[in-house]
Design a protein around this motif. Structure first.
Motif, PDB file in Angstrom:
ATOM      1  N   TYR A 281       0.812  -1.212   0.000  1.00 42.54           N
ATOM      2  CA  TYR A 281       0.000   0.000   0.000  1.00 42.54           C
ATOM      3  C   TYR A 281       0.855   1.277   0.000  1.00 42.54           C
TER       4      TYR A 281
ATOM      5  N   LEU B   5     -15.382  -8.159  -4.337  1.00 40.30           N
ATOM      6  CA  LEU B   5     -14.346  -7.416  -5.062  1.00 40.30           C
ATOM      7  C   LEU B   5     -14.484  -5.910  -4.832  1.00 40.30           C
ATOM      8  N   ALA B   6     -15.748  -5.448  -4.862  1.00 44.19           N
ATOM      9  CA  ALA B   6     -15.977  -4.018  -4.635  1.00 44.19           C
ATOM     10  C   ALA B   6     -15.526  -3.634  -3.226  1.00 44.19           C
TER      11      ALA B   6
ATOM     12  N   PHE C  13     -11.782  -3.411  -3.085  1.00 42.08           N
ATOM     13  CA  PHE C  13     -11.369  -2.181  -3.759  1.00 42.08           C
ATOM     14  C   PHE C  13     -11.561  -0.977  -2.837  1.00 42.08           C
ATOM     15  N   TYR C  14     -12.726  -0.950  -2.159  1.00 41.20           N
ATOM     16  CA  TYR C  14     -13.020   0.171  -1.265  1.00 41.20           C
ATOM     17  C   TYR C  14     -12.030   0.218  -0.095  1.00 41.20           C
TER      18      TYR C  14
ATOM     19  N   SER D 273      -8.998  -0.948  -0.095  1.00 42.02           N
ATOM     20  CA  SER D 273      -7.713  -0.498  -0.628  1.00 42.02           C
ATOM     21  C   SER D 273      -7.672   1.015  -0.762  1.00 42.02           C
ATOM     22  N   ARG D 274      -8.766   1.580  -1.245  1.00 39.31           N
ATOM     23  CA  ARG D 274      -8.799   3.039  -1.397  1.00 39.31           C
ATOM     24  C   ARG D 274      -8.667   3.746  -0.056  1.00 39.31           C
TER      25      ARG D 274
END
Lengths: 239, 129
Positions: A232, B18-19, B22-23, B25-26
């Motif tokens: 990250y 998956l969503a 992704f969230y 990770s953001r």
């Protein structure tokens, strides 16, 4: 103060290091390096023993944290001090006596000669001195490949805290440095910022006392956390 | 026989997990979620993704641990994991509370010290004039 001297901050994070800290600071004070002024800065990370009281009587700066921040937070406090006081270089030396003061001049010499931004003192280039346990070495080899995957650079001793940084890097790390286990993931930060990293062999000793920040119980947690953090940090700081 | 769930729910769970990944990770990239707390979320999302692709896996594991209905295993382990994580968060909050208190007290004491020093300095400068 003589203007021709360059200033080096020797940052010593200490957590319950009452048995070693005086020796570490005095070793540093005994070093003379031409053209440089060395200032030991002990960051007491809220020790429960007499570390602070011992350091108060030594000829050095004491930054006494009121709460425990972890090694990265403690080192960063030292970086902030060095940055505010316009130091040219800062080096981290562990409070447990693992990093012999005599090796500091090797890192300084390398920095002066190569103009690299970061010099890492490494146990694993010539494999002399204290080598750590087999489990740890395996972890470090894994991290080496993991870091290479994202940064393209090979750092053999990526968990070594014995690092010299110049004032450009100081400006970055005083604002942004990981709290827990900062060493491997900060390599990604450095490489993404375009800093030059050099690794040179140094001789380290086994810790003289105190406890490692990585106990065997949480080695797995350490690996997962650090691997994730490297990934990250890569995403966060890449251009 | 074991196809008591349709492909539609499989597709939905794959997309949702998956969503979710992704969230998360953001959030980490933006610095809103620290890695040490993200580990739990990343690992549980990866488990979700694995089991949404590998549908028979749930039945196999349920059979292994002696649970007759796979969904029961999902509910039991999910509730258990959530409880443990909640306890962990309560501990973290308690620690934060303590640290916050210590810092405020330290600041108050420091403020008092600085004011004392400043008032001494002021007296000195007025005496000198």
């Amino acid at each position: 103060m003589n203007k021709n001297f360059k200033k080096l901050a020797v940052i010593i994070p200490a957590y319950n290091e009452q048995d070693n800290i005086a020796m570490v600071v005095n070793d540093i004070l005994s070093i003379k390096y031409p053209g440089f002024q060395l200032l030991p800065i002990v960051v007491n990370d809220c020790s429960q023993d007499n570390t602070a009281a011992i350091v108060e009587n030594l000829d050095c700066i004491l930054l006494d944290l009121p709460v425990n921040l972890g090694i990265g937070g403690a080192v960063q406090t030292g970086y902030k001090y060095a940055y505010e006081h316009n130091f040219d270089y800062a080096i981290q030396v562990d409070g447990d006596g693992q990093h012999p003061a005599g090796e500091i001049s090797k890192l300084l010499l390398e920095a002066e000669q190569t103009q690299a931004n970061i010099i890492i003192g490494s146990r694993f280039i010539t494999n002399n001195g204290f080598q750590s346990t087999a489990m740890r070495r395996f972890g470090i080899v894994f991290l080496k490949s993991w870091i290479k995957l994202f940064s393209g650079i090979t750092i053999y001793d990526n968990t070594s805290g014995f690092r010299l940084i110049d004032n450009e890097v100081l400006e970055v790390v005083q604002a942004n440095y990981p709290d827990e286990y900062p060493e491997p993931e900060s390599i990604l930060l450095f490489s993404n910022k375009g800093f030059q990293i050099k690794e040179i062999p140094v001789l380290m000793k086994a810790r003289q006392g105190g406890e490692s920040s990585i106990t065997s119980f949480n080695q797995l947690y350490y690996m997962i956390k650090v691997s994730l953090a490297i990934f990250y940090t890569y995403l966060r700081t890449k251009k | 026989m074991e196809q008591y769930y349709s492909y539609r729910i499989q597709l939905i769970s794959i997309i949702v997990s998956l969503a979710f990944l992704f969230y998360i990770s953001r959030l980490i990239i933006k610095g809103k979620l620290r890695e040490e707390y993200a580990i739990f979320w990343v690992i549980s999302t990866i488990l979700l993704i694995i089991f949404s692709f590998w549908r028979r896996g749930l039945d196999i594991i349920a059979h292994l641990v002696g649970v007759y209905l796979a969904p029961n295993l999902v509910f039991t382990s999910a509730i258990f994991a959530i409880l443990i994580y909640l306890l962990h968060l309560s501990i973290v909050v308690s620690q934060l509370h303590d640290k916050n208190k210590i810092m405020s007290q330290e600041l108050a004491l420091l403020k008092e010290k600085i004011m004392k020093i400043e008032s001494i300095e002021n007296k000195d400068s007025t005496n000198n004039q």
